[in-house]
Enzyme design. Structure first.
Site, PDB file in Angstrom:
ATOM      1  N   LYS A  48      91.616  22.194  21.679  1.00 50.74           N
ATOM      2  CA  LYS A  48      92.724  21.327  21.286  1.00 50.74           C
ATOM      3  C   LYS A  48      92.235  19.897  21.112  1.00 50.74           C
ATOM      4  O   LYS A  48      91.120  19.544  21.512  1.00 50.74           O
ATOM      5  CB  LYS A  48      93.833  21.378  22.339  1.00 50.74           C
ATOM      6  CG  LYS A  48      93.413  20.877  23.713  1.00 50.74           C
ATOM      7  CD  LYS A  48      94.549  20.995  24.719  1.00 50.74           C
ATOM      8  CE  LYS A  48      94.118  20.481  26.088  1.00 50.74           C
ATOM      9  NZ  LYS A  48      95.221  20.517  27.071  1.00 50.74           N
ATOM     10  N   ARG A 146     105.540  21.186  34.692  1.00 49.51           N
ATOM     11  CA  ARG A 146     105.553  20.788  33.282  1.00 49.51           C
ATOM     12  C   ARG A 146     106.371  21.789  32.466  1.00 49.51           C
ATOM     13  O   ARG A 146     107.530  21.537  32.152  1.00 49.51           O
ATOM     14  CB  ARG A 146     104.112  20.660  32.777  1.00 49.51           C
ATOM     15  CG  ARG A 146     103.972  19.960  31.442  1.00 49.51           C
ATOM     16  CD  ARG A 146     102.539  19.558  31.165  1.00 49.51           C
ATOM     17  NE  ARG A 146     101.605  20.695  31.180  1.00 49.51           N
ATOM     18  CZ  ARG A 146     100.287  20.548  31.038  1.00 49.51           C
ATOM     19  NH1 ARG A 146      99.746  19.346  30.893  1.00 49.51           N
ATOM     20  NH2 ARG A 146      99.496  21.614  31.037  1.00 49.51           N
ATOM     21  N   TYR A 278      87.724 -12.997  21.842  1.00 44.94           N
ATOM     22  CA  TYR A 278      89.122 -13.313  22.132  1.00 44.94           C
ATOM     23  C   TYR A 278      89.337 -13.618  23.610  1.00 44.94           C
ATOM     24  O   TYR A 278      88.851 -12.912  24.483  1.00 44.94           O
ATOM     25  CB  TYR A 278      90.024 -12.147  21.715  1.00 44.94           C
ATOM     26  CG  TYR A 278      90.026 -11.869  20.232  1.00 44.94           C
ATOM     27  CD1 TYR A 278      90.502 -12.812  19.328  1.00 44.94           C
ATOM     28  CD2 TYR A 278      89.543 -10.662  19.732  1.00 44.94           C
ATOM     29  CE1 TYR A 278      90.499 -12.558  17.965  1.00 44.94           C
ATOM     30  CE2 TYR A 278      89.546 -10.397  18.369  1.00 44.94           C
ATOM     31  CZ  TYR A 278      90.026 -11.349  17.493  1.00 44.94           C
ATOM     32  OH  TYR A 278      90.028 -11.102  16.144  1.00 44.94           O
ATOM     33  N   MET A 326      88.814  -5.156  17.849  1.00 47.66           N
ATOM     34  CA  MET A 326      89.249  -3.927  17.216  1.00 47.66           C
ATOM     35  C   MET A 326      88.093  -3.225  16.507  1.00 47.66           C
ATOM     36  O   MET A 326      87.976  -1.992  16.566  1.00 47.66           O
ATOM     37  CB  MET A 326      90.376  -4.189  16.214  1.00 47.66           C
ATOM     38  CG  MET A 326      90.892  -2.916  15.553  1.00 47.66           C
ATOM     39  SD  MET A 326      92.234  -3.185  14.394  1.00 47.66           S
ATOM     40  CE  MET A 326      93.569  -3.594  15.515  1.00 47.66           C
TER      41      MET A 326
END
EC number: 5.1.1.1
Length: 406
Positions: A48, A146, A278, A326
């Site tokens: 998955k 779940r 940043y 990013m």
């Protein structure tokens, strides 16, 4: 003018500024190690989330060739993609199922995880309409909370499944909540879940019925709870050479399947007392050589590794400095030399040094599962293996980019 450009991931017209290498020999080695550890139990390879970021189709095709006889995915879309890619062995969708999706399971011969009596009834009605039995695994909630029928109510769930003529019970499943932990209370809870599961499935023996395939063991349980193997085990993250938790490396040697590389795109010298990136979170204490790599959190590399992570250059470890951007990150290379185009290892080995996903997530308290699946398609993949080069063509994915200019 109309220009059509084609290239293969990991090879072709453009030199990649960053790429990952997926070592299929390591994937095969991990599968064989798991199979050897669990003995007669079957191995359901969990692929998955794009095979935990390694490539759904490429890894599944390779694993089927290596002898894997069962695959597990999260969603019907993943299962259909595998069928269309030529996967012929059974595929189980582990997650919840929407009623309108049931016809797709029947059409593509996908096994269904039934998590309630209502779902069973809906599956049987659809199978009746299509005149085709539905292959079903019955989900028991032994303590994760779940999906699935609570273990104390399992008998009525099983009786309902037996009574429905178009339901074929293939398996019974549950899932551990604390298998990644070594804390005594968590190990005790895992054992309690295993006991609940065993007691629930004894229903079939009491009623003189064939025992369905029982499966509850995930990667953590495979490593530390042999009594949980039953008939099938479901290795996920360990299949790719990553441990659910770093301390589990003592149980089984695994080979990392994924390595991550980038090429230097910029070099500069920052003067003493100069900050960078940043937020200006890092500042030089002397004139400092810095290189920039074209990888950032936009690629799935965690920003949480800002001022904590490191990379390898020519067998030497160098720190990430400043906030990861990013699309870029900066590296302090000290007094060492580096040039634009030089290759840098973000995950993998260089000389006698190694950076693993487990070692990186330990730096910021992260999850190796999350780290893997966040690495995204902006990073190209190269699939390598030495056991059968004639198969390599099936692991390449062709992309076509068209550009029109006047």
């Amino acid at each position: 003018m109309h220009i059509s450009i084609k290239f293969f991931i990991g090879a072709g017209l453009f030199m990649e500024s960053r790429h990952s290498i997926i070592n299929l020999d390591a994937l095969a080695s991990n599968f064989l190690a798991i199979q050897d550890a669990v003995g007669s139990a079957r191995v359901m390879a969990i692929v998955k989330a794009n095979a935990y970021g390694h490539g759904l189709v490429a890894c599944s095709r390779f694993l089927q060739h290596q002898g894997v006889t069962y695959f597990g995915v999260a969603f019907i879309q993943e299962a259909i993609e595998l069928r269309l890619a030529g996967i012929t062995v059974p595929i189980l969708v582990l997650g919840g199922v929407m009623q309108e999706q049931i016809p797709l399971f029947l059409e593509y011969d996908i096994e269904i995880m039934a998590s309630s009596i209502d779902k069973l009834i809906a599956i049987d009605a659809c199978a009746t309409k299509y005149g085709k039995k539905a292959c079903v695994h019955l989900k028991i909630d032994t303590g994760l909370g779940r999906i699935g029928v609570r273990y104390t109510n399992a008998e009525q769930f099983f009786l309902t499944a037996i009574s429905l003529p178009w339901i074929e019970i293939v398996g019974v499943a549950s899932h551990f909540a604390t298998a990644d932990s070594c804390a005594p209370q968590d190990v005790a809870y895992m054992r309690e879940q295993c006991s609940r599961f065993k007691q629930a499935t004894e229903f079939f023996t009491r009623h003189g019925l064939p025992m369905p395939l029982r499966h509850i063991a995930n990667s953590g349980a495979i490593m530390q709870l042999p009594e949980s193997y039953f008939d099938i085990v479901r290795p996920g993250i360990m299949l790719y050479g990553v441990y659910p938790s770093s301390w589990m490396s003592k149980y089984m040697p695994l080979q990392p399947v994924l390595s991550l590389y980038a090429r230097i795109v910029f070099f500069k010298v920052l003067l003493k007392d100069q900050a960078l990136s940043y937020g200006l979170t890092w500042r030089t204490d002397k004139d400092t050589r810095v290189v920039t790599l074209p990888v950032g959190y936009g690629d799935g590399y965690p920003r949480s590794l800002s001022n904590k992570g490191h990379v390898l250059m020519q067998g030497i470890k160098h720190p990430i400095i400043g906030n990861i951007c990013m699309d870029q990150m900066m590296i302090n290379i000290g007094n060492h030399q580096a040039y634009c185009g030089d290759e840098v290892v973000l995950i993998g080995t260089s000389g006698d040094q190694e950076i693993t996903i487990n070692s990186l997530v330990d730096l910021y308290g992260g999850s190796p599962y999350e780290f893997l699946v966040l690495l995204n398609s902006r990073i190209s993949k190269q699939y390598i293996e030495s056991t059968d080069h004639a198969l390599q063509f099936i692991y390449r994915k062709e992309k076509t980019y068209e550009h029109t200019s006047l």
